[in-house]
Scaffold this motif. Sequence first.
Motif, mmCIF file in Angstrom:
data_model
loop_
_atom_site.group_PDB
_atom_site.id
_atom_site.type_symbol
_atom_site.label_atom_id
_atom_site.label_comp_id
_atom_site.label_asym_id
_atom_site.label_seq_id
_atom_site.Cartn_x
_atom_site.Cartn_y
_atom_site.Cartn_z
ATOM 1 N N THR A 1 44.545 45.903 49.510
ATOM 2 C CA THR A 1 43.167 45.177 49.826
ATOM 3 C C THR A 1 43.593 43.767 49.578
ATOM 4 O O THR A 1 44.288 43.406 48.876
ATOM 5 C CB THR A 1 42.068 45.675 48.806
ATOM 6 O OG1 THR A 1 42.463 45.306 47.352
ATOM 7 C CG2 THR A 1 41.764 47.083 49.088
ATOM 8 N N LYS A 2 42.873 43.063 50.260
ATOM 9 C CA LYS A 2 43.347 41.562 50.243
ATOM 10 C C LYS A 2 41.980 40.614 50.760
ATOM 11 O O LYS A 2 41.130 41.065 51.587
ATOM 12 C CB LYS A 2 44.348 41.158 51.075
ATOM 13 C CG LYS A 2 44.802 39.888 51.228
ATOM 14 C CD LYS A 2 45.775 39.630 52.573
ATOM 15 C CE LYS A 2 46.486 38.345 52.452
ATOM 16 N NZ LYS A 2 47.518 38.214 53.742
ATOM 17 N N ALA A 3 41.780 39.494 49.935
ATOM 18 C CA ALA A 3 40.976 38.578 50.125
ATOM 19 C C ALA A 3 41.225 37.156 50.363
ATOM 20 O O ALA A 3 42.021 36.656 49.194
ATOM 21 C CB ALA A 3 39.645 38.611 48.953
ATOM 22 N N GLU A 4 41.022 36.637 51.379
ATOM 23 C CA GLU A 4 41.739 35.207 51.661
ATOM 24 C C GLU A 4 40.678 34.355 51.881
ATOM 25 O O GLU A 4 39.658 34.462 52.734
ATOM 26 C CB GLU A 4 42.718 35.393 53.015
ATOM 27 C CG GLU A 4 43.205 34.096 53.311
ATOM 28 C CD GLU A 4 43.838 34.143 54.853
ATOM 29 O OE1 GLU A 4 44.396 33.172 55.271
ATOM 30 O OE2 GLU A 4 44.094 35.317 55.365
ATOM 31 N N SER A 5 40.678 33.293 51.138
ATOM 32 C CA SER A 5 39.779 32.169 51.305
ATOM 33 C C SER A 5 40.080 31.372 52.673
ATOM 34 O O SER A 5 40.754 31.052 53.050
ATOM 35 C CB SER A 5 39.895 31.163 50.065
ATOM 36 O OG SER A 5 38.688 29.959 50.525
ATOM 37 N N LEU A 6 38.610 31.191 53.429
ATOM 38 C CA LEU A 6 38.616 30.551 54.484
ATOM 39 C C LEU A 6 38.079 29.093 54.644
ATOM 40 O O LEU A 6 37.819 28.282 55.555
ATOM 41 C CB LEU A 6 37.952 31.387 55.604
ATOM 42 C CG LEU A 6 38.572 32.754 56.016
ATOM 43 C CD1 LEU A 6 37.629 33.454 57.099
ATOM 44 C CD2 LEU A 6 39.999 32.813 56.378
ATOM 45 N N GLY A 7 37.580 28.813 53.351
ATOM 46 C CA GLY A 7 36.773 27.451 53.040
ATOM 47 C C GLY A 7 35.392 27.826 53.362
ATOM 48 O O GLY A 7 34.856 28.781 53.934
ATOM 49 N N ASN A 8 34.548 26.984 52.680
ATOM 50 C CA ASN A 8 33.174 26.956 53.055
ATOM 51 C C ASN A 8 32.420 28.044 52.427
ATOM 52 O O ASN A 8 31.322 28.584 53.132
ATOM 53 C CB ASN A 8 32.776 26.630 54.457
ATOM 54 C CG ASN A 8 33.258 25.332 54.918
ATOM 55 O OD1 ASN A 8 33.009 24.308 54.180
ATOM 56 N ND2 ASN A 8 33.767 25.345 55.914
ATOM 57 N N GLY A 9 33.106 28.789 51.370
ATOM 58 C CA GLY A 9 32.469 30.018 50.773
ATOM 59 C C GLY A 9 32.769 31.214 51.541
ATOM 60 O O GLY A 9 31.990 32.224 51.267
ATOM 61 N N GLN A 10 33.404 31.148 52.600
ATOM 62 C CA GLN A 10 33.768 32.575 53.426
ATOM 63 C C GLN A 10 35.254 32.839 53.138
ATOM 64 O O GLN A 10 36.205 32.297 52.776
ATOM 65 C CB GLN A 10 33.692 31.881 54.934
ATOM 66 C CG GLN A 10 32.529 31.820 55.235
ATOM 67 C CD GLN A 10 32.055 31.681 56.670
ATOM 68 O OE1 GLN A 10 32.887 31.652 57.545
ATOM 69 N NE2 GLN A 10 30.729 31.429 57.063
ATOM 70 N N TRP A 11 35.418 34.200 53.286
ATOM 71 C CA TRP A 11 36.408 34.795 52.947
ATOM 72 C C TRP A 11 36.801 36.057 53.875
ATOM 73 O O TRP A 11 35.784 36.590 54.601
ATOM 74 C CB TRP A 11 36.291 35.487 51.552
ATOM 75 C CG TRP A 11 35.959 34.700 50.432
ATOM 76 C CD1 TRP A 11 34.572 34.396 50.207
ATOM 77 C CD2 TRP A 11 36.634 34.107 49.486
ATOM 78 N NE1 TRP A 11 34.638 33.493 48.976
ATOM 79 C CE2 TRP A 11 36.061 33.494 48.645
ATOM 80 C CE3 TRP A 11 37.954 34.275 49.108
ATOM 81 C CZ2 TRP A 11 36.203 32.695 47.291
ATOM 82 C CZ3 TRP A 11 38.518 33.519 47.913
ATOM 83 C CH2 TRP A 11 37.589 32.776 47.115
ATOM 84 N N ARG A 12 38.119 36.009 54.169
ATOM 85 C CA ARG A 12 38.541 37.354 55.198
ATOM 86 C C ARG A 12 38.936 38.410 54.146
ATOM 87 O O ARG A 12 39.883 38.192 53.273
ATOM 88 C CB ARG A 12 39.633 36.860 55.908
ATOM 89 C CG ARG A 12 40.318 38.019 56.775
ATOM 90 C CD ARG A 12 41.350 37.703 57.686
ATOM 91 N NE ARG A 12 41.223 36.925 58.716
ATOM 92 C CZ ARG A 12 41.471 35.558 59.028
ATOM 93 N NH1 ARG A 12 42.242 35.034 57.716
ATOM 94 N NH2 ARG A 12 41.158 34.884 59.793
ATOM 95 N N VAL A 13 38.462 39.400 53.988
ATOM 96 C CA VAL A 13 38.537 40.484 53.327
ATOM 97 C C VAL A 13 39.154 41.740 54.196
ATOM 98 O O VAL A 13 38.682 42.062 55.195
ATOM 99 C CB VAL A 13 37.102 41.200 52.836
ATOM 100 C CG1 VAL A 13 37.482 42.499 51.663
ATOM 101 C CG2 VAL A 13 36.649 40.004 51.842
#
Length: 319
Positions: A199-211
Motif C-alpha cells: 500500500t502506498k500514499a503519495e502527497s500531490l500537494g494541496n491536501g491531496q494524496w494518491r493512494v
Amino acid sequence: MSVKTNSRADVGVLGNEVHHGAHFGLAGGVRASAYLLMLLTPEDLWIIKRMSDIGSKLTGYPAISIFHDFKYHPKEVITGTQDWVYEHLGALFWTVEIWAPNKEAGITDYDWIHWYRDHPPEDDIKLLKWSDEVCGGNAHVDWYPFQHPDLGAVELGGWDRMNYWRNPPAHLREREAARFPAWLNQIALTLPKLELLFTKAESLGNGQWRVQMAVGNAGYLPSYVTKRALERKTARPCMFEIELPEGAQLRMGTPRMEGPQLEGHAPANSLQAFLPSKNITGDRALNEWIVEAPAGSVLNLTAHAARAGTVRASITLQF
C-alpha cells in the motif's frame, strides 16, 4: 457394522463459494471425473487431468472419465452432482469410488462396470482364495440350511456384499481411508490465495494524496478457478474498497471499485513453448484513488476476491 456412505465432501469452500468438490462412494477402486470431456473448456480439462494424475500417484487409484469409462449401461451416462458443480458453479469435481475387492484379489485389466455383468470363473477362484487368506473365510459364507418363518426351508450363504464388497472389511478400512488425505490436501493447496503486495500514499500537494493498493494471487489456480466460472459469470473478480475518516473526500475513484480476475501460478505452457505468456503479470492488480484529507488521516483499505479470500490494510497519510 457398515460404513457405506453417500456423502459429499466439498474442499476449498470460502463463504458460499465452492472451489472444488469430491464425492466419496464405495465399491469401485477408481476416481472418476469429467462427465463429458469433449464439453469441458480445454484449460479446465488440462487442470483436471494434471490434478488427477497427482491423485493417481498419491492414492494408487486410477483416474478415469465418467462418460467414457464408467457407464452402468453403454447407452446411459451417469449425471448428477458432478455435472452441476462444474456447469453451474464452475468448480472442479471428482467422484471417488472407494474399495475394489476384485483388485485386492489380484484381478487386473478388468472393466470397471461390466466385470460385474460377466467375468471368467478364474476370477471367482481368486476371490474365494482372497476371502480365505485375507478375510478369514468371512467374505464368502458357505451355504447352509435355514428354516425361514414364512418361506420354510431355504439356504443362506454367498458373498457378504455389505461388509466385504460395498465396504472394505473392518481390518482394512483405515488403510483404505489413509490413501486420500494427501491428495485432498494437494487439491486444497492449489486454491487461489489473495495476498497484499503493498500500500502506498503519495502527497500531490494541496491536501491531496494518491493512494495505491496492490494485491497478487499466491495460489496455483486463478481467482476464478475455472474458465467455466468465467463463462457462467459465477466468480466475482477482485474488488477494492476504501474507508475514509470523517472530513476526507474522494477526488478520483469510488469507495468500491472492481478490479480484474487474477491468474494463478499454474503454468499455461512449458518453458519450451514457442510463444511467451501474454499475462506475465496477470496474477497482480493495482488500484488507485485520489483522496483529499489532512496529513495524519488513517485510511482503511480492503481487497477481496470471492474465491481467493480477503486482505486488509490501514495506511496513514504522512509526508
